[in-house]
Design an enzyme around this catalytic site. Structure first.
Site, PDB file in Angstrom:
ATOM      1  N   HIS A  98       0.776  -1.082   0.091  1.00  0.00           N
ATOM      2  CA  HIS A  98       0.193   0.085  -0.055  1.00  0.00           C
ATOM      3  C   HIS A  98       1.067   1.335  -0.062  1.00  0.00           C
ATOM      4  CE1 HIS A  98       0.663   0.808   4.206  1.00  0.00           C
ATOM      5  NE2 HIS A  98       0.388  -0.422   4.372  1.00  0.00           N
ATOM      6  N   CYS A 148       3.134  -4.587   6.782  1.00  0.00           N
ATOM      7  CA  CYS A 148       2.851  -4.408   5.239  1.00  0.00           C
ATOM      8  C   CYS A 148       4.264  -4.089   4.432  1.00  0.00           C
ATOM      9  CB  CYS A 148       1.770  -3.542   4.961  1.00  0.00           C
ATOM     10  SG  CYS A 148       0.339  -3.966   5.388  1.00  0.00           S
TER      11      CYS A 148
END
Length: 164
Positions: A128, A140
């Site tokens: 992301h 992430c």
């Protein structure tokens, strides 16, 4: 490894002949990933899905799925739907995919601990946008928005993400 693999290097993610600066989890890299440790899991993972905010941008690829107001991701190891896309209302702990900030305007999901999740092994390992350059994530991998917008349509389902 091939040029079509997303490969984490000390300089960022190498993909299709380019290297993109990237942020990883505040817990570093771990082979023994656990829910809430803030680590990015080592291994070979695959891109499994692509979500985007249709109120903010056009679909980044034909296979992208729009993020609606009720879209969530379960992060509760006690949830039978742990580490999957769920919809509100949802009684277990979860993360909203439709955020006020732009972090999840484009989200590539991975097959980390998915589709059959081991409770507590970690959830929601996404690619992301980052908050600010190289600002650590909760596990992430994050990118500059324009870099992610370039990567997303090229990284079809099954594209390998290699985290050594």
């Amino acid at each position: 490894m091939t040029p079509q693999d997303l490969v984490l290097t000390p300089r960022g993610i190498r993909f299709m002949g380019r290297t993109f600066p990237a942020a990883i989890g505040k817990g570093g890299l771990r082979a023994d990933k656990r829910e809430g440790d803030g680590a990015t899991p080592r291994g070979i993972h695959c891109i499994a899905g692509l979500y985007y905010r249709p109120d903010r941008l056009l679909p980044p690829a034909p296979w992208a799925r729009p993020i609606g107001p009720d879209d969530l991701w379960s992060d509760d190891p006690a949830d039978p739907a742990y580490n999957t896309h769920v919809r509100a209302p949802h009684a277990f702990s979860h993360e909203r995919l439709r955020r006020a900030d732009p972090l999840y305007d484009i989200v590539l999901t991975t097959d980390w601990n998915w589709p059959v999740a081991t409770p507590g092994r970690g959830s929601a390992i996404f690619l992301h946008s980052w908050r600010k350059p190289r600002h650590p994530t909760e596990g992430c991998i994050a990118f500059r928005r324009d870099h992610l917008a370039w990567i997303a349509p090229q990284a079809a389902p099954g594209t390998r993400l290699i985290v050594p």
